[in-house]
Scaffold this motif. Structure first.
Motif, PDB file in Angstrom:
ATOM      1  N   ILE A   7       0.848  -1.201   0.000  1.00 36.48           N
ATOM      2  CA  ILE A   7       0.000   0.000   0.000  1.00 36.48           C
ATOM      3  C   ILE A   7       0.879   1.244   0.000  1.00 36.48           C
ATOM      4  O   ILE A   7       0.552   2.250  -0.620  1.00 36.48           O
ATOM      5  N   THR A  10       1.748   1.923  -3.417  1.00 38.00           N
ATOM      6  CA  THR A  10       0.578   2.554  -4.048  1.00 38.00           C
ATOM      7  C   THR A  10       0.495   4.020  -3.653  1.00 38.00           C
ATOM      8  O   THR A  10       0.231   4.883  -4.480  1.00 38.00           O
ATOM      9  N   PHE A  11       0.760   4.273  -2.381  1.00 42.40           N
ATOM     10  CA  PHE A  11       0.677   5.649  -1.889  1.00 42.40           C
ATOM     11  C   PHE A  11       1.641   6.562  -2.647  1.00 42.40           C
ATOM     12  O   PHE A  11       1.276   7.648  -3.083  1.00 42.40           O
ATOM     13  N   GLN A  13       2.921   6.063  -5.575  1.00 41.70           N
ATOM     14  CA  GLN A  13       2.449   6.211  -6.964  1.00 41.70           C
ATOM     15  C   GLN A  13       1.342   7.260  -7.013  1.00 41.70           C
ATOM     16  O   GLN A  13       1.316   8.143  -7.871  1.00 41.70           O
ATOM     17  N   GLU A  14       0.446   7.129  -6.050  1.00 38.73           N
ATOM     18  CA  GLU A  14      -0.684   8.059  -6.023  1.00 38.73           C
ATOM     19  C   GLU A  14      -0.196   9.481  -5.768  1.00 38.73           C
ATOM     20  O   GLU A  14      -0.717  10.437  -6.334  1.00 38.73           O
ATOM     21  N   GLU A  17       0.677  11.185  -8.886  1.00 40.78           N
ATOM     22  CA  GLU A  17      -0.508  11.650  -9.613  1.00 40.78           C
ATOM     23  C   GLU A  17      -1.088  12.895  -8.935  1.00 40.78           C
ATOM     24  O   GLU A  17      -1.449  13.866  -9.594  1.00 40.78           O
ATOM     25  N   SER A  48      -5.193  14.608   0.260  1.00 39.17           N
ATOM     26  CA  SER A  48      -4.976  13.170   0.129  1.00 39.17           C
ATOM     27  C   SER A  48      -3.536  12.783   0.441  1.00 39.17           C
ATOM     28  O   SER A  48      -3.287  11.734   1.032  1.00 39.17           O
ATOM     29  N   GLY A  52      -2.707  10.071   3.440  1.00 35.18           N
ATOM     30  CA  GLY A  52      -1.882   8.867   3.289  1.00 35.18           C
ATOM     31  C   GLY A  52      -0.635   8.954   4.150  1.00 35.18           C
ATOM     32  O   GLY A  52      -0.258   7.996   4.823  1.00 35.18           O
ATOM     33  N   PHE A  56       0.916   6.521   7.346  1.00 42.61           N
ATOM     34  CA  PHE A  56       2.224   5.871   7.435  1.00 42.61           C
ATOM     35  C   PHE A  56       3.154   6.592   8.414  1.00 42.61           C
ATOM     36  O   PHE A  56       4.343   6.299   8.474  1.00 42.61           O
TER      37      PHE A  56
ATOM     38  N   ARG B  12      -6.569   6.042  -3.703  1.00 43.42           N
ATOM     39  CA  ARG B  12      -6.316   4.618  -3.854  1.00 43.42           C
ATOM     40  C   ARG B  12      -5.659   4.072  -2.586  1.00 43.42           C
ATOM     41  O   ARG B  12      -5.966   2.974  -2.134  1.00 43.42           O
ATOM     42  N   THR B  13      -4.764   4.879  -2.022  1.00 40.20           N
ATOM     43  CA  THR B  13      -4.081   4.462  -0.802  1.00 40.20           C
ATOM     44  C   THR B  13      -5.098   4.171   0.294  1.00 40.20           C
ATOM     45  O   THR B  13      -5.049   3.140   0.947  1.00 40.20           O
ATOM     46  N   MET B  14      -6.027   5.119   0.473  1.00 34.44           N
ATOM     47  CA  MET B  14      -7.027   4.968   1.515  1.00 34.44           C
ATOM     48  C   MET B  14      -7.910   3.749   1.221  1.00 34.44           C
ATOM     49  O   MET B  14      -8.243   2.985   2.123  1.00 34.44           O
ATOM     50  N   ASP B  16      -7.148   1.097  -0.413  1.00 33.75           N
ATOM     51  CA  ASP B  16      -6.376  -0.123  -0.155  1.00 33.75           C
ATOM     52  C   ASP B  16      -6.267  -0.391   1.340  1.00 33.75           C
ATOM     53  O   ASP B  16      -6.356  -1.528   1.795  1.00 33.75           O
TER      54      ASP B  16
END
Lengths: 749, 121
Positions: A7, A10-11, A13-14, A17, A48, A52, A56, B12-14, B16
């Motif tokens: 995740i 993913t974070f 990567q996000e 964006e 966002s 995230g 973490f 997406r992080t959230m 997931d």
């Protein structure tokens, strides 16, 4: 991998964006093209990232994002005007945020002192303090629920004195549990009277009671005295009260916590058990009214209907009931209708899955094998003499079609929009503009143009280089621009488009264009061209791509360009691409790169040279010629040229260059491929015969054998033979030099 | 039968993270990326609990909550809102829109499950 680590990936990567969205939004704001949605999107991006990062525990990132978010919230709420200064600070903040993300990712440390300075600048814009204790102004009044004392009083009194109403509802004490042992000393008496709002928000009493039971044994009683007669009953009303005696030695806060979600939507009292129940305030009874009500004729109601009503009211969950009148107003309903209308688009746009690149690459490799296998099968069938019209041949044709479609579809999986490269450019432009003191506006087009992921990854450096050049060397200084009657602000345009099966990237500027006399002089000084050489404008422009043309030191003072353009060209060539420039004095220059959409397959011309079969990339070939003896001239002992219309181009025997033969064959018995290298230089490659055109799957020679001069890669042909793919540029460059013999290379199997 | 939870979040992080925590706790999970999508998924999957973000494109959390509460079939579904500590006004506004409860970010899986337990009938 640990799912949390996954995740985290993913974070990040996000984050990329989101940072791109943030930057794009801020740029739109700067250009005055922003609407409310843009500001919201910008806010959301920072929000966002913060969310995230919080998950973490990335504290530096959270703190900075928080300050940034607070300022953006001020802008969003109209408390802060997004003027030029504000946007400049926000752009800096966005760069800082990007640095902090990179640092959080573990790639180096961020300049925290600078982050602090920018955070203070941000805070200074608004009137909100920095730090986590900042409390954004609430523009929404808190919930204003006023308990109704009379209602409580009635309810409370009814517990002890049940009175049957005219419908025969007899309030009764309902014991929900076996009476527990009398509370040993301490505990709490909780009285709960939900308001209709509590149910409307889908809160229910059951989970609340369940929570209390988790704390200790409960004696729960329901008071249904508030249920009115049927005619007055609102199906969505709230008429019930509960009293719970909790026999547990727990803190009051623990009890109150269970009601956290319903606070304000109910009347709640939590009293220690050893105090007597809250004394009910005796509401003066309006006897006259009660009597009048009692005398009023009551419509006969079938018992089962009453039962139905009770069933519906007692759970007090509004299910399957008609909407309350307020919700039926067209104004209130329209967003929902809008939502439904938009929804179909949403689901299609979001139907994506993420797959490991490894799996995709494995699939691509397998499809490559499939293509080769299919080609071999087709060839063997053809050789076996089976008629073209036979079922087997027809079936094979279909298989070929299908294979091709599978290949295209699989390639499309790897295709990605060039956006990921383009989105890094605005920051670069800002930085170079700041360091050169020029005003630059970046225009991008075709961000959605798709190309293979590998190509995208390798596009970044050349594009960066060209943008740097365009600003540093292409655009004039502000003073010079004004002198030339141009707007102060220079424009650099970055565009991507598809053209004849390739992707084309253009970087253009509206600067002074190439200083041709200067470029020509440099080329002469460096011995790259003959002082007497007659060159077209295009040829002069393209001199800048020559290795050895420039070093930063010699060109940074001229108004042309050239910093390391040979490096750019080499990296483009490595991708099977080509680059060219066109320039108009005073108007600007345009660099055009053209690249294959994928690095996995190649359209090639299959040719024979000696005993060998070679593949020449089709993109390099301009035309094929049948040489006539009269067109060929010999210069010196080994060099030959051939007349192609009104110009002479070098005639290169592939067999000789690759060291496969020493004796020059008669050109008239072979075929010439007129090719053009990336610099625009032409040559005629002499081969023995053309076998045909086909798409071949590229197999790395370096990975499977070793690098071979003049050879770009290898492939497997339909008959199972290995064929080498020619590196046209290298072959032209090798002309006249001692060829590296490759005769030791085991070719045909 | 396990409980189906709908999560609505543009991050997406959230999504997931919620998926991971909820799956581990034994819930079935359906996802949506914004309010508009959320209302659509709601219709298809009839979840028993909804968890929604506030800041989202196209339709934010407030609009989504109001949309659910106007929907005759689904308005009884409890909705938990993901909020940040720093913005209590968001919580109040979400409640006005009809939110059942809230989860403060960053959340632990335990807190998440507890919040769901508190609203699930």
């Amino acid at each position: 991998m640990d799912p949390l680590e996954q995740i985290k990936i993913t974070f990040f990567q996000e984050c990329q964006e989101l940072l791109a969205d943030l930057e794009a939004g801020l740029m739109a704001l700067e250009a005055g093209e922003a609407d409310e949605d843009t500001i919201n999107a910008v806010f959301r991006a920072v929000h966002s990232v913060k969310g995230g990062a919080g998950a973490f525990g990335m504290e530096d990132l959270v703190q900075f994002a928080h300050v940034f978010e607070t300022t953006l919230d001020d802008t969003r709420a109209g408390r802060l005007d997004a003027d030029d200064h504000v946007i400049k600070v926000m752009l800096r903040a966005s760069d800082m945020l990007a640095d902090l993300v990179t640092a959080a990712q573990g790639d180096g440390a961020a300049d925290l002192a600078r982050a602090e300075v920018i955070a203070q600048e941000l805070a200074a814009l608004g009137h909100t303090p920095t730090g986590a204790d900042a409390e954004p102004e609430s523009d929404i009044p808190g919930l204003d629920f006023t308990p109704l004392p009379a209602f409580v009083a009635e309810a409370a009194s009814a517990i002890d004195e049940p009175i049957a109403d005219e419908l025969g509802f007899t309030p009764m004490r309902v014991i929900l549990d076996e009476p527990p042992a009398p509370p040993a000393g301490r505990g709490w008496r909780i009285q709960l009277t939900p308001a209709a709002d509590m149910y409307a928000k889908a809160n229910d009493v059951t989970p609340l009671l369940r929570e209390l039971e988790r704390l200790g044994p409960c004696l729960t009683s329901l008071d249904a005295a508030g249920v009115p007669n049927l005619t007055a009953l609102d199906a969505e009303g709230a008429y019930l009260s509960w009293t719970v005696e909790l026999a547990a030695d727990v803190a009051r806060d623990q009890v109150a916590e269970a009601f956290e979600f319903v606070e304000g939507d109910c009347v709640l009292s939590i009293e220690p058990l050893d105090t007597p129940p809250a004394v009910a305030i005796e509401a003066p009874l309006d006897l006259e009214a009660l009597l009048a009500e009692a005398r009023a004729p009551v419509p006969p109601t079938p018992e089962d209907e009453i039962q139905a009503v009770i069933d519906e009211v007692v759970p007090a969950i509004p299910v399957n009931v008609s909407p309350p009148p307020v919700a039926a107003s067209p104004l209130a309903a329209s967003p929902a209708a809008q939502a439904t209308a938009d929804a179909s688009g949403a689901s299609t746009a979001q139907a994506t899955i993420r797959v490991d690149l490894e799996r995709v690459d494995r699939l691509i490799n397998l499809v490559g094998e499939l293509v080769i296998n299919q080609a071999m099968l087709t060839q063997r069938v053809a050789e076996s003499g089976i008629a073209r019209s036979s079922n087997v041949s027809v079936g094979l044709d279909e298989l070929e079609q299908l294979t091709r479609e599978i290949q295209d579809s699989v390639m499309a999986i790897r295709a990605q929009p060039v956006k990921s490269v383009f989105q890094r450019i605005p920051r670069l432009v800002r930085e170079i503009a700041a360091s050169t003191g020029k005003q630059v506006r970046l225009v991008t087009e075709g961000e959605g143009t798709e190309v293979d992921k590998t190509v995208i990854e390798r596009l970044s450096d050349p594009i960066t280089h060209m943008i740097r050049n365009a600003i540093d060397h292409g655009l004039e200084s502000t003073a010079k621009r004004l002198e030339a009657g141009k707007p102060e602000e220079g424009v650099v345009k970055l565009a991507a488009l598809h053209r004849s099966g390739r992707i084309v990237i253009e970087v253009s500027d509206d600067g002074a264009g190439i200083n041709r006399s200067r470029v020509r002089q440099i080329a002469i000084d460096k011995g790259l061209i003959d002082p007497e050489a007659a060159l077209t404008d295009d040829e002069v422009d393209n001199l800048i791509f020559l290795p050895g043309f420039s070093t930063a030191a010699t060109v940074s003072n001229i108004s042309g360009r050239g910093v390391g353009m040979d490096v750019v060209r080499r990296s483009i060539q490595a991708l099977g691409g080509r680059i060219s420039i066109s320039s108009t004095p005073g108007k600007g220059s345009t660099f055009t790169m053209s690249l294959p959409l994928t690095l996995a397959v190649l359209d090639g011309m299959v040719v024979s040279v000696g005993e060998q079969t070679l593949v020449t990339p089709l993109t390099a070939i301009i035309e094929t010629l049948q040489p006539k003896a009269a067109d060929v001239r010999t210069l010196g002992p080994t060099s030959r040229v051939i007349a192609v219309r009104d110009a002479y181009v070098p005639l290169i025997d592939i067999g000789a260059v690759l060291g496969w033969r020493t004796e020059a064959p008669d050109p008239c018995e072979g075929v010439c491929l007129l090719v053009e290298n990336e610099g625009g230089g032409r040559a005629a490659l002499l081969v023995d015969a053309i076998q045909g055109q086909r798409q071949v799957v590229i197999k790395s020679l370096e990975a499977n054998y070793q690098q071979v001069a003049g050879i770009a890669a290898a492939t497997i042909l339909g008959d199972g033979r290995v064929a080498l793919i020619l590196d046209v540029d290298a072959v032209i460059a090798m002309r006249g030099k001692a060829a590296n013999p490759v005769s030791t290379l085991a070719l045909a199997s | 039968m396990s409980l189906t939870v709908l999560t609505v979040d543009d991050s997406r992080t959230m999504r997931d993270m919620l998926m991971l925590a909820l799956k581990d706790a034994g819930f079935d999970v359906v996802q949506a990326v914004d309010g508009v999508h959320g209302l659509e998924v709601l219709d298809q999957s009839s979840p028993q609990v909804i968890i929604t973000d506030i800041n989202m494109p196209r339709m934010d959390g407030f609009g989504f909550i109001e949309g659910v509460r106007r929907d005759n079939r689904h308005r009884g579904v409890p909705i938990l809102v993901l909020t940040t500590e720093s913005d209590p006004s968001k919580k109040d506004r979400a409640r006005q829109a009809g939110a059942t409860g809230w989860i403060v970010k960053p959340f632990s899986p335990a807190k998440l499950v507890e919040a769901i337990r508190r609203v699930a009938a």
